[in-house]
Design a protein around this motif. Structure first.
Motif, mmCIF file in Angstrom:
data_model
loop_
_atom_site.group_PDB
_atom_site.id
_atom_site.type_symbol
_atom_site.label_atom_id
_atom_site.label_comp_id
_atom_site.label_asym_id
_atom_site.label_seq_id
_atom_site.Cartn_x
_atom_site.Cartn_y
_atom_site.Cartn_z
ATOM 1 N N GLY A 1 0.804 -1.207 0.000
ATOM 2 C CA GLY A 1 0.000 0.000 0.000
ATOM 3 C C GLY A 1 0.842 1.264 0.000
ATOM 4 O O GLY A 1 1.996 1.268 0.428
ATOM 5 N N ALA A 2 0.244 2.348 -0.490
ATOM 6 C CA ALA A 2 0.965 3.625 -0.577
ATOM 7 C C ALA A 2 1.400 4.111 0.795
ATOM 8 O O ALA A 2 2.496 4.664 0.950
ATOM 9 C CB ALA A 2 0.082 4.672 -1.262
ATOM 10 N N ASP A 3 0.555 3.914 1.811
ATOM 11 C CA ASP A 3 0.907 4.378 3.156
ATOM 12 C C ASP A 3 2.135 3.639 3.689
ATOM 13 O O ASP A 3 3.023 4.244 4.289
ATOM 14 C CB ASP A 3 -0.273 4.195 4.112
ATOM 15 C CG ASP A 3 -1.410 5.169 3.834
ATOM 16 O OD1 ASP A 3 -1.161 6.170 3.125
ATOM 17 O OD2 ASP A 3 -2.526 4.927 4.325
ATOM 18 N N GLU A 4 2.164 2.319 3.485
ATOM 19 C CA GLU A 4 3.313 1.558 3.979
ATOM 20 C C GLU A 4 4.575 1.935 3.200
ATOM 21 O O GLU A 4 5.646 2.093 3.772
ATOM 22 C CB GLU A 4 3.068 0.052 3.850
ATOM 23 C CG GLU A 4 4.241 -0.765 4.399
ATOM 24 C CD GLU A 4 4.050 -2.265 4.298
ATOM 25 O OE1 GLU A 4 4.894 -2.997 4.825
ATOM 26 O OE2 GLU A 4 3.055 -2.697 3.689
ATOM 27 N N ARG A 5 4.447 2.079 1.898
ATOM 28 C CA ARG A 5 5.604 2.444 1.092
ATOM 29 C C ARG A 5 6.153 3.802 1.536
ATOM 30 O O ARG A 5 7.367 3.971 1.695
ATOM 31 C CB ARG A 5 5.224 2.485 -0.391
ATOM 32 C CG ARG A 5 6.406 2.781 -1.309
ATOM 33 C CD ARG A 5 6.075 2.581 -2.757
ATOM 34 N NE ARG A 5 5.121 3.555 -3.258
ATOM 35 C CZ ARG A 5 4.809 3.684 -4.549
ATOM 36 N NH1 ARG A 5 5.353 2.883 -5.451
ATOM 37 N NH2 ARG A 5 3.938 4.593 -4.939
ATOM 38 N N ARG A 6 5.277 4.745 1.781
ATOM 39 C CA ARG A 6 5.695 6.078 2.230
ATOM 40 C C ARG A 6 6.395 5.996 3.593
ATOM 41 O O ARG A 6 7.431 6.621 3.819
ATOM 42 C CB ARG A 6 4.475 7.000 2.308
ATOM 43 C CG ARG A 6 4.806 8.451 2.606
ATOM 44 C CD ARG A 6 3.543 9.296 2.667
ATOM 45 N NE ARG A 6 2.827 9.278 1.396
ATOM 46 C CZ ARG A 6 1.645 8.697 1.200
ATOM 47 N NH1 ARG A 6 1.039 8.072 2.192
ATOM 48 N NH2 ARG A 6 1.075 8.747 0.013
ATOM 49 N N ALA A 7 5.827 5.180 4.493
ATOM 50 C CA ALA A 7 6.420 5.044 5.826
ATOM 51 C C ALA A 7 7.808 4.414 5.760
ATOM 52 O O ALA A 7 8.736 4.824 6.468
ATOM 53 C CB ALA A 7 5.507 4.211 6.724
ATOM 54 N N ARG B 1 9.907 7.402 6.938
ATOM 55 C CA ARG B 1 10.083 7.229 8.387
ATOM 56 C C ARG B 1 11.190 6.237 8.709
ATOM 57 O O ARG B 1 11.962 6.442 9.643
ATOM 58 C CB ARG B 1 8.771 6.766 9.021
ATOM 59 C CG ARG B 1 7.657 7.809 8.933
ATOM 60 C CD ARG B 1 6.374 7.282 9.535
ATOM 61 N NE ARG B 1 5.221 8.087 9.106
ATOM 62 C CZ ARG B 1 3.972 7.664 9.138
ATOM 63 N NH1 ARG B 1 3.694 6.445 9.575
ATOM 64 N NH2 ARG B 1 2.988 8.455 8.731
ATOM 65 N N ASP C 1 5.872 8.989 -3.676
ATOM 66 C CA ASP C 1 5.322 9.304 -2.371
ATOM 67 C C ASP C 1 6.082 10.442 -1.710
ATOM 68 O O ASP C 1 7.299 10.490 -1.776
ATOM 69 C CB ASP C 1 5.359 8.081 -1.452
ATOM 70 C CG ASP C 1 4.591 6.910 -2.057
ATOM 71 O OD1 ASP C 1 5.249 6.032 -2.628
ATOM 72 O OD2 ASP C 1 3.366 6.910 -1.973
#
Length: 305
Positions: free
Chosen positions: A50-56, A60, A303
């Motif tokens: 998912g985009a959120d996990e990839r961004r994290a 992060r 991202d």
């Protein structure tokens, strides 16, 4: 299927073998790969990222490069994942020709679980011969010994070997990763290949693993769809022993801040530096990293944090 939550116990086995691991809250394991990248592990993990996990992960966790794969569908496959999900795996699922090879191997060799100490004592000839056949550099006997002495006891790891008397004709390792199992580091000695030690070894490992109700699938790596003789030969072997070539989309995602430095000009500079100083490790590492990142499958990451 992944399980979000705390890191599972099987990560300790990967760490014990010298792997650097990161567990994401979404339920994926990432291991450091070729110094600059993180590879999702094991290869059985096909869940979309998912985009959120990839961004994290990129921002992060500060990962520079992500490598993973997803089932082919709308996107065209660029690689094959070798996977066994056959619950009733056995000699009857193989072709008559491969049944013959497996039976010959089982007759000539004793295939059994083997300790790291036994590999340390008798495994070097198979390791060195495999590296030579593939045109790859090999550890010295002393380095091989030191490597295995560091990992005599690894949780969740199984070692299987095809023995010809006191000699190891072939051996491989299996990592148990929850409901998944991953075969890796398989080697063999050409002095025994006429009797099919690899067929006997893989058949025994797959039969053992697929008979375990807790094992959902067994993986044995990926290969590019580019036609190369050596790759085609290995593909044929994997399929012949009962692994399915699952079409997948292999993705290499670069951190946005890294993309400007990853280009063919940088590769040319690193290559020239490596030629001028062939003994220096940094230029060679930089060239290898850039070659890896400039593969045609590599994607940019759009991202933002």
């Amino acid at each position: 299927m992944t399980t979000p939550g705390p890191a599972p116990a099987w990560l300790a086995g990967l760490e014990a073998q010298g792997m650097s691991t990161t567990w994401s809250p979404a339920g994926h394991c990432w291991v450091r790969f070729k110094r600059v990248a993180h590879l999702r592990y094991p290869t059985n993990d096909l869940a979309p990222l998912g985009a959120d996990e990839r961004r994290a992960l990129l921002w992060r966790r500060r990962m520079a490069v992500l490598q993973y794969h997803e089932p082919a569908g709308i996107e065209r496959a660029n690689a094959s994942l070798y996977l066994c999900t056959t619950r009733d795996y056995g000699i009857d699922v193989l072709s008559s020709n491969n049944r013959s090879k497996v039976r010959r191997g089982l007759k000539r060799f004793e295939v059994r679980e083997t300790s790291a100490a036994e590999v340390l004592a008798a495994g070097y000839p198979s390791y060195a011969d495999t590296r030579a056949r593939h045109g790859s550099g090999a550890m010295t006997p002393e380095q091989f010994r030191a490597n295995w002495e560091r990992q005599l006891e690894v949780p969740g790891r199984e070692i299987w070997a095809a023995w010809a008397g006191a000699e190891i004709a072939a051996f491989g390792t299996v990592h148990r990763c929850g409901r998944w199992a991953s075969i890796s580091a398989t080697v063999s000695d050409r002095a025994h290949l006429r009797d099919y030690p690899n067929h006997a070894l893989f058949f025994t490992m797959l039969e053992h693993l697929m008979a375990d109700p807790s094992v959902e699938s067994v993986s044995y790596g990926l290969s590019s769809l580019r036609a190369e003789t050596a790759r085609e030969s290995l593909h044929s072997f994997k399929v012949s022993i009962g692994l399915e070539a699952v079409p997948v989309v292999r993705k290499v995602v670069l951190h946005p801040l890294l993309r400007p430095a990853v280009n063919h000009g940088s590769l040319a500079v690193a290559g020239a530096a490596a030629r001028r100083a062939p003994e220096a490790r940094l230029p060679k590492a930089a060239r290898a990293a850039l070659e890896f990142l400039l593969e045609p499958d590599a994607d940019g990451a759009d991202d933002a944090p």
